[in-house]
Write a protein that holds these residues in place. Structure first.
Motif, PDB file in Angstrom:
ATOM      1  N   ASP A 134      66.951  50.490  71.675  1.00 52.69           N
ATOM      2  CA  ASP A 134      66.920  50.300  70.030  1.00 52.69           C
ATOM      3  C   ASP A 134      68.362  50.504  69.519  1.00 52.69           C
ATOM      4  O   ASP A 134      69.474  51.620  70.307  1.00 52.69           O
ATOM      5  CB  ASP A 134      66.177  51.765  69.219  1.00 52.69           C
ATOM      6  CG  ASP A 134      64.819  51.987  70.048  1.00 52.69           C
ATOM      7  OD1 ASP A 134      64.430  51.153  70.882  1.00 52.69           O
ATOM      8  OD2 ASP A 134      64.021  52.383  69.944  1.00 52.69           O
TER       9      ASP A 134
ATOM     10  N   SER B 284      68.354  53.244  57.459  1.00 54.79           N
ATOM     11  CA  SER B 284      67.330  53.045  55.971  1.00 54.79           C
ATOM     12  C   SER B 284      67.109  54.002  55.788  1.00 54.79           C
ATOM     13  O   SER B 284      66.918  55.856  56.361  1.00 54.79           O
ATOM     14  CB  SER B 284      66.222  52.662  56.252  1.00 54.79           C
ATOM     15  OG  SER B 284      64.888  53.299  55.595  1.00 54.79           O
TER      16      SER B 284
ATOM     17  N   GLN C 194      71.656  53.083  70.463  1.00 54.26           N
ATOM     18  CA  GLN C 194      71.110  53.260  68.403  1.00 54.26           C
ATOM     19  C   GLN C 194      72.226  52.812  68.156  1.00 54.26           C
ATOM     20  O   GLN C 194      72.430  52.464  66.946  1.00 54.26           O
ATOM     21  CB  GLN C 194      71.487  54.679  68.108  1.00 54.26           C
ATOM     22  CG  GLN C 194      70.286  55.200  69.080  1.00 54.26           C
ATOM     23  CD  GLN C 194      68.661  54.689  68.592  1.00 54.26           C
ATOM     24  OE1 GLN C 194      68.264  53.816  67.660  1.00 54.26           O
ATOM     25  NE2 GLN C 194      67.832  55.612  68.545  1.00 54.26           N
TER      26      GLN C 194
HETATM   27  N1  SAH Z   1      62.414  58.912  69.827  1.00 51.01           N
HETATM   28  C1  SAH Z   1      62.543  57.980  69.716  1.00 51.01           C
HETATM   29  C2  SAH Z   1      62.129  56.294  68.822  1.00 51.01           C
HETATM   30  C3  SAH Z   1      61.181  56.996  67.360  1.00 51.01           C
HETATM   31  S1  SAH Z   1      62.415  55.937  66.286  1.00 51.01           S
HETATM   32  C4  SAH Z   1      64.464  57.652  70.157  1.00 51.01           C
HETATM   33  O1  SAH Z   1      64.711  58.935  70.235  1.00 51.01           O
HETATM   34  O2  SAH Z   1      65.108  56.905  69.949  1.00 51.01           O
HETATM   35  C5  SAH Z   1      61.949  54.533  66.359  1.00 51.01           C
HETATM   36  C6  SAH Z   1      63.567  53.640  66.067  1.00 51.01           C
HETATM   37  O3  SAH Z   1      63.468  53.816  64.719  1.00 51.01           O
HETATM   38  C7  SAH Z   1      64.766  54.571  66.490  1.00 51.01           C
HETATM   39  O4  SAH Z   1      64.684  53.756  67.893  1.00 51.01           O
HETATM   40  C8  SAH Z   1      65.692  53.808  66.098  1.00 51.01           C
HETATM   41  O5  SAH Z   1      66.186  53.160  66.462  1.00 51.01           O
HETATM   42  C9  SAH Z   1      65.069  53.765  64.836  1.00 51.01           C
HETATM   43  N2  SAH Z   1      65.272  54.833  63.304  1.00 51.01           N
HETATM   44  C10 SAH Z   1      64.430  56.426  63.556  1.00 51.01           C
HETATM   45  N3  SAH Z   1      65.525  56.093  62.032  1.00 51.01           N
HETATM   46  C11 SAH Z   1      65.681  55.124  61.353  1.00 51.01           C
HETATM   47  C12 SAH Z   1      66.330  54.978  59.477  1.00 51.01           C
HETATM   48  N4  SAH Z   1      66.724  56.225  59.397  1.00 51.01           N
HETATM   49  N5  SAH Z   1      66.341  53.767  59.588  1.00 51.01           N
HETATM   50  C13 SAH Z   1      66.690  52.562  60.450  1.00 51.01           C
HETATM   51  N6  SAH Z   1      66.449  53.310  61.656  1.00 51.01           N
HETATM   52  C14 SAH Z   1      65.860  54.072  62.466  1.00 51.01           C
END
Ligand code: SAH
Length: 445
Positions: free
Chosen positions: A304, A338, A266
């Motif tokens: 991610d 976002s 992240q």
């Molecule tokens: N549960 C998983 C991933 C869920 S969502 C985890 O724990 O990582 C998939 C990806 O979307 C996340 O890993 C994150 O990088 C992204 N994401 C989640 N919320 C977001 C937000 N508010 N803005 C931008 N990206 C986001």
């Protein structure tokens, strides 16, 4: 009777849609790609970012004229746009939607379709099973059975509460499925010809933590490994804090478990990570990657990343850049931050990185990653790798290596569901081309 399903978002949604498809096929519906032909339209939605939410609204509006032409059409809005906390506002805003379903729950649609008119004993039994919900009783049928690779949810919801993330609000608290249900589902899929299973959870390595006396993810993989007919197992998404020694050992020891990991970092800066409430430092993440690579040298790791989290400075962003440059991971799913309603970040922080700056940071990582992946994939050139073939796409067979690399092969034979050694002849950042070894032998004459 026909149904049409539109799905966006994560693999969990893909799995949920397959379940809905199975349920509808039990009731005698067949699938169509053409919405205007359908008697039932399911929109399985995602709201993880504003762009996804906008897309869901756009698609929903596009179905409105179909409902006007055909008032008998059943429109089912499903997934994270609906969430688990009631849908009164959506109902007022979209009166042409007939049924609202929370994520992972085909129940409301089945109840709607079968109310008052249960036509056969088989239907009665199916309906009873769906309505007593017991969603775990839903057995996959033909649509899923034709798949070479199927997804099986093992943990629903999420209780981690990363400050940026809306998922815990929309999908509810973390609930692990009982091990017996999961194994029964995998057996049923295997009996229908499925070769590869991907176990799913928002934090899949927390599997079983809410069930006394049950196995954890490592134990679950060992049990799934025993299922005849299943040749490959994968799991996602892992959280660095729960990725234990026993899980690493299970992957290393079990030949059917593929050496591929999805472990989001992240951000690469400790302050940003703390503000995200991720629960680890960039050093922790680096050490985990080192440990995994030491035990399973030929593995691939995906991550991610969110750029432009509230307060992220240029220097903090460069920490993320540096981690990616150093670790050279196989895949980086990149996202621009976002703002999501109701999250801690939205309530307590200011979305202060401009759209242009988010885009600039996104592009920098994209470019870096493209070079990294070109280098990693280039090493496959000339190598022979076992590829599991899934389907023919535009005249070429599409398959995956154990490390989850996409491979295309030209062949007139039916390769569906087969694992064959393929020699890599071309690599790019997103896919590879290969020849089957028999073909390669012929060519070399
Ligand atoms: N549960 C998983 C991933 C869920 S969502 C985890 O724990 O990582 C998939 C990806 O979307 C996340 O890993 C994150 O990088 C992204 N994401 C989640 N919320 C977001 C937000 N508010 N803005 C931008 N990206 C986001």
């Amino acid at each position: 009777m026909k149904y049409h399903i539109w799905t966006e978002g994560c693999q969990m949604n893909v799995a949920d849609s397959q379940r809905v498809g199975s349920a509808l096929e039990h009731l005698g519906y067949s699938q169509t790609e053409i919405p205007a032909e359908a008697d039932v339209i399911v929109l399985n939605t995602c709201v993880v970012r504003q762009s996804a939410e906008d897309k869901a609204y756009g698609r929903l509006s596009s179905f409105r004229p179909l409902k006007q032409q055909n008032p008998g059409l059943v429109i089912n809005l499903m997934g994270c746009l609906v969430g688990v906390k009631g849908h009164e506002k959506l109902k007022a805003r979209f009166p042409y939607v007939d049924v609202f379903s929370p994520p992972s729950d085909p129940g409301p649609l089945i109840a709607h379709l079968t109310q008052g008119e249960i036509r056969s004993m088989e239907n009665a039994e199916t309906t009873r099973r769906f309505l007593t919900m017991d969603e775990e009783l839903i057995l996959p049928v033909s649509e899923r059975g034709q798949l070479v690779s199927a997804h099986v949810p093992v943990v629903y919801g999420c209780s981690h509460a990363c400050t940026y993330c809306i998922i815990p609000y929309q999908r509810g608290i973390e609930r692990s499925r009982p091990v017996g249900d999961i194994i029964a589902e995998i057996r049923s899929l295997a009996a229908q010809g499925v070769k590869e299973i991907t176990l799913l959870g928002q934090i899949v390595d927390r599997y079983g933590k809410d069930i006394a006396d049950g196995p954890n993810l490592a134990g679950l993989l060992r049990l799934a490994h025993e299922v005849d007919g299943i040749e490959r197992l994968r799991f996602l998404t892992s959280h660095p804090n729960y990725f234990g020694e026993d899980l690493l050992e299970a992957v290393a020891e079990l030949p059917k478990v593929m050496p591929h990991f999805e472990i989001p970092i992240q951000a690469g800066d400790d302050t940003v990570l703390e503000n995200m409430r991720r629960g680890y430092t960039q050093q922790d993440y680096r050490r985990l990657v080192e440990k995994i690579r030491a035990r399973i040298p030929d593995c691939s790791i995906a991550t991610d990343i969110i750029v432009g989290f509230p307060g992220e400075t240029e220097a903090q962003f460069m920490q993320t850049f540096q981690v990616l440059a150093d670790l050279k991971l196989d895949v980086a799913h990149l996202a621009r931050y976002s703002m999501r309603a109701g999250t801690v970040a939205t309530r307590r922080m200011v979305d202060d990185v401009s759209d242009e700056e988010k885009m600039r940071r996104f592009r920098l990582l994209e470019e870096l990653q493209e070079n990294v992946v070109a280098e990693i994939n280039g090493k496959y050139l000339g190598e022979s790798v076992p590829v599991l073939f899934e389907e023919k796409v535009k005249g070429r067979w599409k398959g995956r290596t154990p490390t989850n690399k996409l491979v295309f092969v030209e062949s007139d034979s039916d390769l569906r569901g087969k694992i064959l050694p393929a020699t890599i002849t071309w690599t790019g950042p997103w896919s590879m081309q290969a020849t089957l070894q028999r073909q390669a032998a012929l060519l070399s004459f």
